[in-house]
Design a protein around this motif. Structure first.
Motif, PDB file in Angstrom:
ATOM      1  N   GLY A  65     -22.463 -71.253 120.577  1.00 16.96           N
ATOM      2  CA  GLY A  65     -22.303 -71.674 119.191  1.00 16.96           C
ATOM      3  C   GLY A  65     -21.568 -70.661 118.336  1.00 16.96           C
ATOM      4  O   GLY A  65     -21.495 -70.815 117.118  1.00 16.96           O
ATOM      5  N   THR A  66     -20.981 -69.644 118.956  1.00 13.80           N
ATOM      6  CA  THR A  66     -20.299 -68.576 118.211  1.00 13.80           C
ATOM      7  C   THR A  66     -18.808 -68.815 118.035  1.00 13.80           C
ATOM      8  O   THR A  66     -18.182 -68.171 117.203  1.00 13.80           O
ATOM      9  CB  THR A  66     -20.484 -67.221 118.916  1.00 13.80           C
ATOM     10  N   GLY A  67     -18.225 -69.698 118.844  1.00 15.69           N
ATOM     11  CA  GLY A  67     -16.788 -69.939 118.769  1.00 15.69           C
ATOM     12  C   GLY A  67     -15.990 -69.197 119.818  1.00 15.69           C
ATOM     13  O   GLY A  67     -14.763 -69.266 119.828  1.00 15.69           O
ATOM     14  N   TRP A  68     -16.670 -68.467 120.705  1.00 13.73           N
ATOM     15  CA  TRP A  68     -16.016 -67.769 121.808  1.00 13.73           C
ATOM     16  C   TRP A  68     -16.729 -68.125 123.103  1.00 13.73           C
ATOM     17  O   TRP A  68     -17.943 -68.368 123.101  1.00 13.73           O
ATOM     18  CB  TRP A  68     -16.062 -66.252 121.613  1.00 13.73           C
ATOM     19  N   PRO A  69     -16.015 -68.145 124.235  1.00 15.21           N
ATOM     20  CA  PRO A  69     -16.685 -68.394 125.506  1.00 15.21           C
ATOM     21  C   PRO A  69     -17.704 -67.289 125.777  1.00 15.21           C
ATOM     22  O   PRO A  69     -17.419 -66.116 125.576  1.00 15.21           O
ATOM     23  CB  PRO A  69     -15.556 -68.380 126.534  1.00 15.21           C
ATOM     24  N   SER A  70     -18.894 -67.698 126.215  1.00 20.16           N
ATOM     25  CA  SER A  70     -19.978 -66.742 126.428  1.00 20.16           C
ATOM     26  C   SER A  70     -20.556 -66.902 127.827  1.00 20.16           C
ATOM     27  O   SER A  70     -20.652 -68.015 128.348  1.00 20.16           O
ATOM     28  CB  SER A  70     -21.072 -66.954 125.382  1.00 20.16           C
ATOM     29  N   PHE A  71     -20.984 -65.780 128.395  1.00 22.00           N
ATOM     30  CA  PHE A  71     -21.517 -65.731 129.750  1.00 22.00           C
ATOM     31  C   PHE A  71     -22.788 -64.890 129.757  1.00 22.00           C
ATOM     32  O   PHE A  71     -22.932 -63.973 128.955  1.00 22.00           O
ATOM     33  CB  PHE A  71     -20.492 -65.093 130.699  1.00 22.00           C
ATOM     34  N   THR A  72     -23.693 -65.178 130.706  1.00 23.11           N
ATOM     35  CA  THR A  72     -24.940 -64.417 130.783  1.00 23.11           C
ATOM     36  C   THR A  72     -24.789 -63.113 131.547  1.00 23.11           C
ATOM     37  O   THR A  72     -25.570 -62.187 131.335  1.00 23.11           O
ATOM     38  CB  THR A  72     -26.060 -65.241 131.446  1.00 23.11           C
ATOM     39  N   GLN A  73     -23.791 -63.046 132.442  1.00 20.47           N
ATOM     40  CA  GLN A  73     -23.581 -61.818 133.204  1.00 20.47           C
ATOM     41  C   GLN A  73     -22.213 -61.855 133.877  1.00 20.47           C
ATOM     42  O   GLN A  73     -21.669 -62.927 134.120  1.00 20.47           O
ATOM     43  CB  GLN A  73     -24.668 -61.633 134.249  1.00 20.47           C
ATOM     44  N   PRO A  74     -21.665 -60.673 134.183  1.00 23.37           N
ATOM     45  CA  PRO A  74     -20.395 -60.629 134.920  1.00 23.37           C
ATOM     46  C   PRO A  74     -20.602 -61.001 136.383  1.00 23.37           C
ATOM     47  O   PRO A  74     -21.732 -61.059 136.877  1.00 23.37           O
ATOM     48  CB  PRO A  74     -19.942 -59.172 134.773  1.00 23.37           C
ATOM     49  N   ILE A  75     -19.508 -61.222 137.075  1.00 25.66           N
ATOM     50  CA  ILE A  75     -19.538 -61.629 138.471  1.00 25.66           C
ATOM     51  C   ILE A  75     -20.167 -60.557 139.362  1.00 25.66           C
ATOM     52  O   ILE A  75     -20.790 -60.856 140.365  1.00 25.66           O
ATOM     53  CB  ILE A  75     -18.119 -62.016 138.939  1.00 25.66           C
ATOM     54  N   SER A  76     -19.998 -59.285 138.978  1.00 24.55           N
ATOM     55  CA  SER A  76     -20.621 -58.164 139.686  1.00 24.55           C
ATOM     56  C   SER A  76     -20.753 -57.005 138.701  1.00 24.55           C
ATOM     57  O   SER A  76     -20.091 -56.982 137.661  1.00 24.55           O
ATOM     58  CB  SER A  76     -19.790 -57.730 140.895  1.00 24.55           C
ATOM     59  N   GLN A  77     -21.587 -56.045 139.054  1.00 26.88           N
ATOM     60  CA  GLN A  77     -21.801 -54.908 138.157  1.00 26.88           C
ATOM     61  C   GLN A  77     -20.559 -54.055 137.981  1.00 26.88           C
ATOM     62  O   GLN A  77     -20.412 -53.387 136.962  1.00 26.88           O
ATOM     63  CB  GLN A  77     -22.962 -54.050 138.658  1.00 26.88           C
ATOM     64  N   ASP A  78     -19.665 -54.069 138.956  1.00 28.49           N
ATOM     65  CA  ASP A  78     -18.465 -53.235 138.839  1.00 28.49           C
ATOM     66  C   ASP A  78     -17.238 -54.005 138.349  1.00 28.49           C
ATOM     67  O   ASP A  78     -16.128 -53.492 138.349  1.00 28.49           O
ATOM     68  CB  ASP A  78     -18.173 -52.517 140.151  1.00 28.49           C
ATOM     69  N   ALA A  79     -17.406 -55.239 137.878  1.00 31.16           N
ATOM     70  CA  ALA A  79     -16.274 -56.029 137.375  1.00 31.16           C
ATOM     71  C   ALA A  79     -15.840 -55.595 135.980  1.00 31.16           C
ATOM     72  O   ALA A  79     -14.656 -55.688 135.636  1.00 31.16           O
ATOM     73  CB  ALA A  79     -16.628 -57.513 137.366  1.00 31.16           C
ATOM     74  N   VAL A  80     -16.795 -55.159 135.174  1.00 32.35           N
ATOM     75  CA  VAL A  80     -16.508 -54.760 133.792  1.00 32.35           C
ATOM     76  C   VAL A  80     -17.140 -53.400 133.504  1.00 32.35           C
ATOM     77  O   VAL A  80     -18.037 -52.955 134.229  1.00 32.35           O
ATOM     78  CB  VAL A  80     -17.029 -55.805 132.770  1.00 32.35           C
ATOM     79  N   THR A  81     -16.661 -52.777 132.444  1.00 25.64           N
ATOM     80  CA  THR A  81     -17.283 -51.553 131.944  1.00 25.64           C
ATOM     81  C   THR A  81     -17.671 -51.794 130.496  1.00 25.64           C
ATOM     82  O   THR A  81     -17.113 -52.665 129.824  1.00 25.64           O
ATOM     83  CB  THR A  81     -16.337 -50.336 132.036  1.00 25.64           C
ATOM     84  N   GLU A  82     -18.650 -51.032 130.036  1.00 27.06           N
ATOM     85  CA  GLU A  82     -19.136 -51.178 128.664  1.00 27.06           C
ATOM     86  C   GLU A  82     -18.962 -49.866 127.921  1.00 27.06           C
ATOM     87  O   GLU A  82     -19.175 -48.796 128.490  1.00 27.06           O
ATOM     88  CB  GLU A  82     -20.605 -51.617 128.677  1.00 27.06           C
TER      89      GLU A  82
END
Length: 140
Positions: A65-82
């Motif tokens: 409901g925010t206007g952007w695509p949202s996901f509960t988690q990445p495909i793997s822990q090493d796919a993204v950095t925070e």
């Protein structure tokens, strides 16, 4: 995840559209409800628009409901950095592609179970690869 894929700003400008460059390389944000993936439900994998790194499975996508695509988690822990983001007078957690370090969006602790997280991504930062098709990882 394949090895790092890092380019100069000049090389990124040649590869990306002006809007992709603004979001992916300059940490911009597309306007809410304007991204092409806000309401999509097609099975497949969302990959980084800059390098093709697999980021999210369609089964983790939800309507926030925010206007952007949202996901509960990445495909793997090493796919993204925070990374801590203190821009715009807020403290948020920025999400980047782990392979090419492109800005994807932010993660917030207000998502649904099981993770309680909402990975709020820019549509322009991703491409959708339909289920059963090969992931087009950029190598040069």
């Amino acid at each position: 995840m394949a090895g790092k894929f890092l380019l100069s700003d000049e090389e990124w400008r040649k590869r990306l559209s002006p809007e992709e460059h603004r979001v992916l390389r300059r940490a911009g944000t597309e306007p809410p409800w304007e991204g092409c993936f806000v309401g999509t439900k097609e099975p497949g994998t969302y990959v980084c628009a800059a390098c093709g790194n697999p980021l999210f499975k369609s089964g983790e996508k939800f309507e926030s409901g925010t206007g952007w695509p949202s996901f509960t988690q990445p495909i793997s822990q090493d796919a993204v950095t925070e990374h801590e983001d203190r821009s715009h007078g807020m403290i948020r957690t920025e999400v980047r592609c782990a392979r090419c370090e492109s800005h994807l969006g932010h993660v917030f602790p207000d998502g649904p179970p099981p993770t309680g997280l909402r990975y709020c991504m820019n549509s322009v930062a991703m491409k959708h690869v339909p289920q059963g098709q090969p992931i087009p990882l950029v190598t040069e």
